[in-house]
Design an enzyme around this catalytic site. Structure first.
Site, PDB file in Angstrom:
ATOM      1  N   PRO A   2       1.125  -1.022   0.031  1.00  0.00           N
ATOM      2  CA  PRO A   2      -0.511   0.199   0.287  1.00  0.00           C
ATOM      3  C   PRO A   2       0.972   1.535  -0.025  1.00  0.00           C
ATOM      4  CG  PRO A   2       0.000  -0.716   1.885  1.00  0.00           C
ATOM      5  CD  PRO A   2       1.043  -1.530   1.415  1.00  0.00           C
ATOM      6  N   GLU A   3       0.499   2.509  -1.015  1.00  0.00           N
ATOM      7  CA  GLU A   3       1.367   3.392  -1.056  1.00  0.00           C
ATOM      8  C   GLU A   3       0.195   4.433  -0.407  1.00  0.00           C
ATOM      9  OE1 GLU A   3       3.980   3.894  -4.936  1.00  0.00           O
ATOM     10  OE2 GLU A   3       3.604   2.399  -5.157  1.00  0.00           O
TER      11      GLU A   3
END
Length: 296
Positions: A2-3
């Site tokens: 996850p960014e």
DNA sequence: CCTTGAACCTGGGCGC
DNA sequence: TGCGCCCAGGTTCAAG
């Protein structure tokens, strides 16, 4: 995994189930993820009401009514899912069999709200994620947050700020953009995508985007815009769903269909009229995807 | 100060 | 079907 856009999507997905709900109990199915949970983690959060969900960089923030904040980082493979309705009689006895993956359900937040009981379950096969708890008043000085740079959302991030950060740096743009002290929340995918949108090589030295007076060159203005636009577009699309990452409701974000270079090695560059081919290189141990023909 | 590489951990994909 | 290798969204630490 996850960014920033994925964490923001998680935050929005969890909000309906969590905001205003009573956190009846935090069930820890193991003593650690990447780091050990604080010894008093479950005791501190159990029985508290959840005020709101926030986000800073790639961190999810769960604000409790007593001023404490649960900090959650999803690492590479962390995800949350929501299960509504009555809970299982015994741990692991969920109505929806999850097969082998259920062994990676590490944390269960048991909730009670006006809509009834629910559970928010944190799953993380690789266990690079971690959780902590701190007070809202000291959040900014917490070791996870004190050195973070600007958010690439809204209009906060500007070229003058980046010029100040990049001046005199021989460091390649790829590394400079991945550095959370410069911009908080970018990761491998969106750095590659932003550099492509700006027509800049990931190998180019960050300092070359700053003039002799320390002011941003035009290319840095374009890069700043590219960063903001790629993040905004990705959030609007519900993030990217890669490999094991799915959203809280089990549906998929679809920004991955909009990738211009990431994971497209050998495929044609999408810059109109370019005709180049996307290549994969390794920088600082991470894959870099770019078009050598139109990214200079 | 810089940069690179390894480490943390599991699982999926691929070649043989 | 299986084995071995490489790869993966992140972060941190050691070493050169």
């Amino acid at each position: 995994m996850p960014e920033l856009p994925e964490v923001e999507t998680v935050r929005r997905g969890l909000t309906p189930a969590m905001e205003g709900a009573l956190l009846v109990r935090a069930e820890l199915r193991r003593a650690d993820l990447r780091f050990p949970f604080p010894a008093d983690f479950s005791a501190l959060v159990s029985g508290r009401r959840i005020l709101s969900l926030g986000r800073r960089a790639k961190y999810l923030l769960i604000d409790l009514e007593d001023g404490n904040v649960i900090i959650a980082h999803l690492g590479m493979s962390g995800s949350f899912r929501v299960e509504e309705g009555a809970g299982p009689e015994t741990p692991g006895d969920f109505h929806h069999p999850r097969g082998k993956d259920e062994k990676h359900d590490h944390v269960v937040f048991h909730l009670l709200s006006a809509k009834g009981p629910a559970r928010v379950i944190y799953n993380d096969p690789r266990r690079f994620g971690f959780m902590d708890i701190t007070n809202r008043d000291t959040l900014a000085s917490h070791v996870f947050f004190r050195d973070l740079g600007e958010e690439p959302t809204g209009n906060v991030l500007d070229a003058s700020y980046l010029a100040q950060r990049f001046a005199g740096k021989a460091q390649p743009l790829k590394s400079a953009l991945l550095d959370q002290k410069n911009i908080a929340g970018l990761g491998n995918i969106y750095v590659c995508e932003a550099l492509w949108r700006a027509g800049l090589s990931p190998m180019r030295a960050a300092g070359t985007l700053v003039d002799a007076k320390g002011k941003p060159k035009k290319a840095l203005v374009l890069l700043t815009e590219a960063i903001r636009s790629v993040i905004a577009d990705a959030i609007a699309a519900g993030g990217s769903s890669l490999r094991d990452h799915i959203q809280t409701d089990g549906t998929l974000g679809y920004f991955q269909h909009s990738f211009s270079v990431y994971d497209r090695a050998g495929e044609p560059c999408r810059t109109p009229g370019c005709g180049g081919t996307v290549s994969r290189a390794v920088q600082a141990g991470r894959s870099t995807f770019h078009c050598p023909k139109c990214q200079k």
